[in-house]
Design an enzyme around this catalytic site. Structure first.
Site, mmCIF file in Angstrom:
data_model
loop_
_atom_site.group_PDB
_atom_site.id
_atom_site.type_symbol
_atom_site.label_atom_id
_atom_site.label_comp_id
_atom_site.label_asym_id
_atom_site.label_seq_id
_atom_site.Cartn_x
_atom_site.Cartn_y
_atom_site.Cartn_z
ATOM 1 N N ASP A 54 20.621 45.459 65.208
ATOM 2 C CA ASP A 54 21.537 46.578 64.978
ATOM 3 C C ASP A 54 22.362 46.803 66.246
ATOM 4 O O ASP A 54 21.856 46.729 67.364
ATOM 5 C CB ASP A 54 20.743 47.843 64.631
ATOM 6 C CG ASP A 54 21.619 48.922 64.035
ATOM 7 O OD1 ASP A 54 21.469 49.215 62.840
ATOM 8 O OD2 ASP A 54 22.469 49.481 64.764
ATOM 9 N N ILE A 55 23.657 47.078 66.047
ATOM 10 C CA ILE A 55 24.561 47.230 67.188
ATOM 11 C C ILE A 55 24.274 48.520 67.964
ATOM 12 O O ILE A 55 24.625 48.638 69.137
ATOM 13 C CB ILE A 55 26.031 47.193 66.705
ATOM 14 C CG1 ILE A 55 26.967 46.782 67.814
ATOM 15 C CG2 ILE A 55 26.454 48.512 66.085
ATOM 16 C CD1 ILE A 55 28.377 46.438 67.336
ATOM 17 N N ASN A 80 18.761 53.109 53.461
ATOM 18 C CA ASN A 80 19.526 54.319 53.173
ATOM 19 C C ASN A 80 20.411 54.003 51.972
ATOM 20 O O ASN A 80 21.097 52.982 51.956
ATOM 21 C CB ASN A 80 20.373 54.725 54.378
ATOM 22 C CG ASN A 80 19.522 55.216 55.525
ATOM 23 O OD1 ASN A 80 18.547 55.946 55.310
ATOM 24 N ND2 ASN A 80 19.845 54.820 56.736
ATOM 25 N N GLY A 95 22.911 58.932 54.322
ATOM 26 C CA GLY A 95 23.677 58.500 55.479
ATOM 27 C C GLY A 95 24.048 57.035 55.467
ATOM 28 O O GLY A 95 24.323 56.453 56.528
ATOM 29 N N GLN A 96 24.080 56.412 54.279
ATOM 30 C CA GLN A 96 24.476 55.002 54.229
ATOM 31 C C GLN A 96 25.916 54.866 54.713
ATOM 32 O O GLN A 96 26.833 55.428 54.108
ATOM 33 C CB GLN A 96 24.334 54.429 52.814
ATOM 34 C CG GLN A 96 24.669 52.940 52.778
ATOM 35 C CD GLN A 96 24.475 52.297 51.398
ATOM 36 O OE1 GLN A 96 24.011 52.961 50.464
ATOM 37 N NE2 GLN A 96 24.822 51.033 51.291
ATOM 38 N N HIS A 105 21.328 46.873 53.255
ATOM 39 C CA HIS A 105 20.675 46.449 54.502
ATOM 40 C C HIS A 105 19.362 47.190 54.650
ATOM 41 O O HIS A 105 19.283 48.396 54.489
ATOM 42 C CB HIS A 105 21.577 46.665 55.721
ATOM 43 C CG HIS A 105 22.189 48.034 55.787
ATOM 44 N ND1 HIS A 105 23.270 48.400 55.026
ATOM 45 C CD2 HIS A 105 21.874 49.108 56.532
ATOM 46 C CE1 HIS A 105 23.600 49.645 55.294
ATOM 47 N NE2 HIS A 105 22.758 50.114 56.200
ATOM 48 N N LEU A 106 18.348 46.419 54.984
ATOM 49 C CA LEU A 106 16.996 46.942 55.190
ATOM 50 C C LEU A 106 16.774 47.057 56.694
ATOM 51 O O LEU A 106 16.810 46.058 57.414
ATOM 52 C CB LEU A 106 15.982 45.994 54.558
ATOM 53 C CG LEU A 106 14.495 46.310 54.697
ATOM 54 C CD1 LEU A 106 14.160 47.691 54.162
ATOM 55 C CD2 LEU A 106 13.673 45.242 53.968
ATOM 56 N N HIS A 107 16.572 48.311 57.158
ATOM 57 C CA HIS A 107 16.306 48.532 58.583
ATOM 58 C C HIS A 107 14.846 48.178 58.888
ATOM 59 O O HIS A 107 13.939 48.613 58.166
ATOM 60 C CB HIS A 107 16.492 50.001 58.957
ATOM 61 C CG HIS A 107 17.879 50.538 58.844
ATOM 62 N ND1 HIS A 107 18.699 50.711 59.941
ATOM 63 C CD2 HIS A 107 18.600 50.949 57.778
ATOM 64 C CE1 HIS A 107 19.859 51.225 59.544
ATOM 65 N NE2 HIS A 107 19.829 51.383 58.237
HETATM 66 P P1 5GP Z 1 23.159 52.867 57.486
HETATM 67 O O1 5GP Z 1 23.420 54.209 58.102
HETATM 68 O O2 5GP Z 1 24.310 52.423 56.608
HETATM 69 O O3 5GP Z 1 21.837 52.753 56.814
HETATM 70 O O4 5GP Z 1 23.055 51.865 58.700
HETATM 71 C C1 5GP Z 1 24.114 51.072 59.135
HETATM 72 C C2 5GP Z 1 23.671 50.434 60.425
HETATM 73 O O5 5GP Z 1 24.533 49.369 60.705
HETATM 74 C C3 5GP Z 1 23.673 51.374 61.628
HETATM 75 O O6 5GP Z 1 22.382 51.415 62.203
HETATM 76 C C4 5GP Z 1 24.721 50.751 62.543
HETATM 77 O O7 5GP Z 1 24.388 50.886 63.911
HETATM 78 C C5 5GP Z 1 24.768 49.311 62.089
HETATM 79 N N1 5GP Z 1 26.046 48.652 62.255
HETATM 80 C C6 5GP Z 1 27.250 49.112 61.849
HETATM 81 N N2 5GP Z 1 28.208 48.226 62.134
HETATM 82 C C7 5GP Z 1 27.602 47.166 62.718
HETATM 83 C C8 5GP Z 1 28.084 45.930 63.236
HETATM 84 O O8 5GP Z 1 29.270 45.612 63.210
HETATM 85 N N3 5GP Z 1 27.156 45.081 63.754
HETATM 86 C C9 5GP Z 1 25.828 45.387 63.798
HETATM 87 N N4 5GP Z 1 24.999 44.498 64.338
HETATM 88 N N5 5GP Z 1 25.337 46.559 63.314
HETATM 89 C C10 5GP Z 1 26.210 47.431 62.789
#
Ligand code: 5GP
Ligand code: ZN
Length: 112
Positions: free
Chosen positions: A30-31, A85, A91-92, A98-100
């Site tokens: 994750d970035i 999410n 908060g998606q 995507h699975l964290h």
């Molecule tokens: P969500 O809130 O949709 O469940 O999580 C999205 C996740 O994607 C966040 O933790 C965010 O930091 C990560 N993310 C968003 N854009 C990028 C990207 O361009 N590269 C990477 N590696 N992670 C990303």
């Protein structure tokens, strides 16, 4: 899918630190990591969220990859959290399933 950052990463057209890949699944750092281990496991195919991934039959592949990542990163014994999410209230932020995989520190419950 055009303009989907996770499709771009899965296709190798956008940079990411890959930690796992096979024919259907890609996992990368994750970035903006929220824990010492914070990896995102995604289907190569564009599926909007966990519901679509379920309908496509890909959930087992995503979870298998997540457990492999957790073992590789050394948190299989200490514990880790797997989170999808789904939708606005959760908060998606990226509309590609995507699975964290979160671990490496005690994680609070319930999430905020
Ligand atoms: P969500 O809130 O949709 O469940 O999580 C999205 C996740 O994607 C966040 O933790 C965010 O930091 C990560 N993310 C968003 N854009 C990028 C990207 O361009 N590269 C990477 N590696 N992670 C990303
Ligand atoms: Zn996508």
């Amino acid at each position: 899918m055009a303009d989907c950052i996770f499709c771009e990463i899965a296709a190798g057209r956008a940079p990411a630190l890959l930690v796992f890949e096979d024919d259907q699944v890609v996992a990368f750092e994750d970035i903006e990591p929220r824990a010492p281990v914070h990896v995102l496991v995604v289907p190569r195919k564009h599926l909007a969220d966990a519901r679509e991934a379920t309908q496509d039959g890909l959930l087992p592949r995503l979870f298998e990859a997540a457990h492999t990542v957790a073992a590789d990163r050394g948190v299989a014994g200490s514990g880790y959290r797997l989170v999808f999410n789904v939708g606005a209230d959760a908060g998606q932020a990226v509309d590609h399933a995507h699975l964290h995989v979160l671990g490496g520190r005690p994680l609070r419950w319930p999430p905020g």
